[in-house]
Design a protein around this motif. Structure first.
Motif, PDB file in Angstrom:
ATOM      1  N   GLY A 227       0.801  -1.220   0.000  1.00 36.01           N
ATOM      2  CA  GLY A 227       0.000   0.000   0.000  1.00 36.01           C
ATOM      3  C   GLY A 227       0.829   1.263   0.000  1.00 36.01           C
ATOM      4  N   PRO A 228       0.467   2.230   0.851  1.00 32.86           N
ATOM      5  CA  PRO A 228       1.198   3.499   0.885  1.00 32.86           C
ATOM      6  C   PRO A 228       2.528   3.418   1.616  1.00 32.86           C
ATOM      7  CG  PRO A 228      -0.498   3.509   2.555  1.00 32.86           C
ATOM      8  CD  PRO A 228      -0.683   2.231   1.774  1.00 32.86           C
ATOM      9  N   MET A 229       2.840   2.256   2.195  1.00 35.24           N
ATOM     10  CA  MET A 229       4.057   2.151   2.996  1.00 35.24           C
ATOM     11  C   MET A 229       5.314   2.413   2.176  1.00 35.24           C
ATOM     12  SD  MET A 229       2.897   1.653   5.951  1.00 35.24           S
ATOM     13  CE  MET A 229       1.196   1.416   6.452  1.00 35.24           C
ATOM     14  N   THR A 230       5.339   1.974   0.924  1.00 34.25           N
ATOM     15  CA  THR A 230       6.531   2.170   0.099  1.00 34.25           C
ATOM     16  C   THR A 230       6.799   3.653  -0.151  1.00 34.25           C
ATOM     17  OG1 THR A 230       5.137   1.720  -1.833  1.00 34.25           O
ATOM     18  CG2 THR A 230       6.490  -0.091  -1.005  1.00 34.25           C
ATOM     19  N   GLN A 231       5.728   4.405  -0.420  1.00 29.89           N
ATOM     20  CA  GLN A 231       5.915   5.848  -0.607  1.00 29.89           C
ATOM     21  C   GLN A 231       6.360   6.500   0.699  1.00 29.89           C
ATOM     22  OE1 GLN A 231       2.550   8.626  -1.144  1.00 29.89           O
ATOM     23  NE2 GLN A 231       3.470   9.175  -3.111  1.00 29.89           N
ATOM     24  N   ARG A 232       5.848   6.022   1.814  1.00 29.82           N
ATOM     25  CA  ARG A 232       6.255   6.585   3.109  1.00 29.82           C
ATOM     26  C   ARG A 232       7.732   6.336   3.372  1.00 29.82           C
ATOM     27  NH1 ARG A 232       0.907   4.815   6.691  1.00 29.82           N
ATOM     28  NH2 ARG A 232      -0.547   6.182   5.547  1.00 29.82           N
ATOM     29  N   VAL A 233       8.221   5.153   2.988  1.00 28.60           N
ATOM     30  CA  VAL A 233       9.652   4.866   3.128  1.00 28.60           C
ATOM     31  C   VAL A 233      10.459   5.836   2.269  1.00 28.60           C
ATOM     32  CG1 VAL A 233      11.464   3.174   2.639  1.00 28.60           C
ATOM     33  CG2 VAL A 233       9.338   2.438   3.730  1.00 28.60           C
ATOM     34  N   ALA A 234      10.023   6.059   1.027  1.00 31.46           N
ATOM     35  CA  ALA A 234      10.737   6.971   0.130  1.00 31.46           C
ATOM     36  C   ALA A 234      10.729   8.393   0.672  1.00 31.46           C
ATOM     37  CB  ALA A 234      10.113   6.918  -1.266  1.00 31.46           C
ATOM     38  N   LEU A 235       9.583   8.832   1.180  1.00 31.41           N
ATOM     39  CA  LEU A 235       9.485  10.193   1.699  1.00 31.41           C
ATOM     40  C   LEU A 235      10.280  10.345   2.996  1.00 31.41           C
ATOM     41  CD1 LEU A 235       5.720  10.918   0.994  1.00 31.41           C
ATOM     42  CD2 LEU A 235       7.708  11.819  -0.245  1.00 31.41           C
ATOM     43  N   THR A 236      10.333   9.286   3.794  1.00 33.07           N
ATOM     44  CA  THR A 236      11.152   9.324   4.999  1.00 33.07           C
ATOM     45  C   THR A 236      12.620   9.502   4.638  1.00 33.07           C
ATOM     46  OG1 THR A 236       9.603   7.934   6.243  1.00 33.07           O
ATOM     47  CG2 THR A 236      11.881   8.004   7.024  1.00 33.07           C
ATOM     48  N   ALA A 237      13.067   8.758   3.610  1.00 36.11           N
ATOM     49  CA  ALA A 237      14.460   8.893   3.165  1.00 36.11           C
ATOM     50  C   ALA A 237      14.728  10.301   2.646  1.00 36.11           C
ATOM     51  CB  ALA A 237      14.758   7.860   2.085  1.00 36.11           C
TER      52      ALA A 237
END
Length: 259
Positions: A227-237
């Motif tokens: 779900g949105p977790m992958t985008q959250r990882v990218a935005l966290t980085a």
């Protein structure tokens, strides 16, 4: 080049395989290209929440359908022979027509959520999705989502499990490929869902602190997505590197040219 019908069949076969299908959700062309480049990638799935956020919309069908489908179509274009499954939320008021339009941009499967609507209405939505695929000549691989956990409120866990099983079986009978049960699922809950819905018929979401994909595979789960977790990882980085740059840091030497 495979046909759209062949890609749909490929997705169904991946769902039915003994190895769990690991799908890393993408939200735009460059994120899709980064995942496509990995040899482990067997299929793509879009994250509706992430696409909406990309354009400044809140999740939940706030993004106009045509904007969402335009991005999905761009992802399909770069995906080549890889099957692409789209997050279609609850079908934007007309699951059949929304599916037809998604097929029109090359999609071969989708998540469509029930939002815990009355069971008869939810089954009718599944039937409309499958009928749209048949009308377009595509054996559409529906990952029918039940919100039996994420919209459960304070009801007892046993009631949510029973509801998910009842809905899941009904969706499979109506033509769905597999049943998506998002939520924090431990070993016992997952086992009960698989026993009730069917082996290689349950789809889950990978969440922080959840079981690993291998553990879910051992329990008979068909598919795991994020779900949105992958985008959250990218935005966290992105945010973390920005903190370093504001502190007179430099771009990390290990940064890869993925764009």
């Amino acid at each position: 080049m495979t046909t759209q019908a062949q890609r749909a069949q490929n997705l169904s076969e991946l769902h039915a395989a003994s190895e769990i299908l690991r799908v890393v959700n993408v939200w735009d062309v460059v994120s899709a290209q980064a995942i496509i480049a990995l040899p482990e990638t067997k299929a793509l799935a879009t994250a509706g929440h992430s696409i909406a956020a990309t354009f400044g919309y809140a999740d939940g069908e706030n993004i106009p359908l045509e904007v969402m489908l335009d991005m999905v179509g761009r992802i399909v274009t770069v995906a080549g022979d890889l099957p692409v499954s789209a997050d279609l939320d609850a079908g934007y008021g007309d699951p059949g027509e929304t599916t037809r339009r998604a097929i029109g941009v090359g999609v071969v499967g989708a998540n469509v959520e029930d939002r815990l609507q009355p069971l008869a209405e939810s089954v009718a939505a599944v039937e409309a999705v499958i009928a749209a695929g048949e009308a377009e000549g595509v054996p559409f691989a529906l990952n029918a989502r039940t919100d039996a956990f994420v919209r459960a409120g304070a009801r007892p866990l046993d009631e949510s499990i029973a509801d998910a099983i009842e809905r899941g079986r009904a969706y499979l009978d109506a033509g769905a490929d597999i049943v998506f049960v998002p939520g924090p699922l431990d070993v016992d809950t997952t086992r009960r869902l698989v026993d009730g819905i069917g082996e290689r018929k349950v789809s889950v979401i990978g969440l922080p602190g959840a079981l690993t994909a291998a553990e879910y595979e051992g329990l008979g789960v068909a598919r795991i997505s994020y779900g949105p977790m992958t985008q959250r990882v990218a935005l966290t980085a992105l945010q973390d590197v920005a903190v370093g740059l504001y502190a007179d840091g430099v771009i990390p030497a290990a940064t890869r040219a993925l764009n």
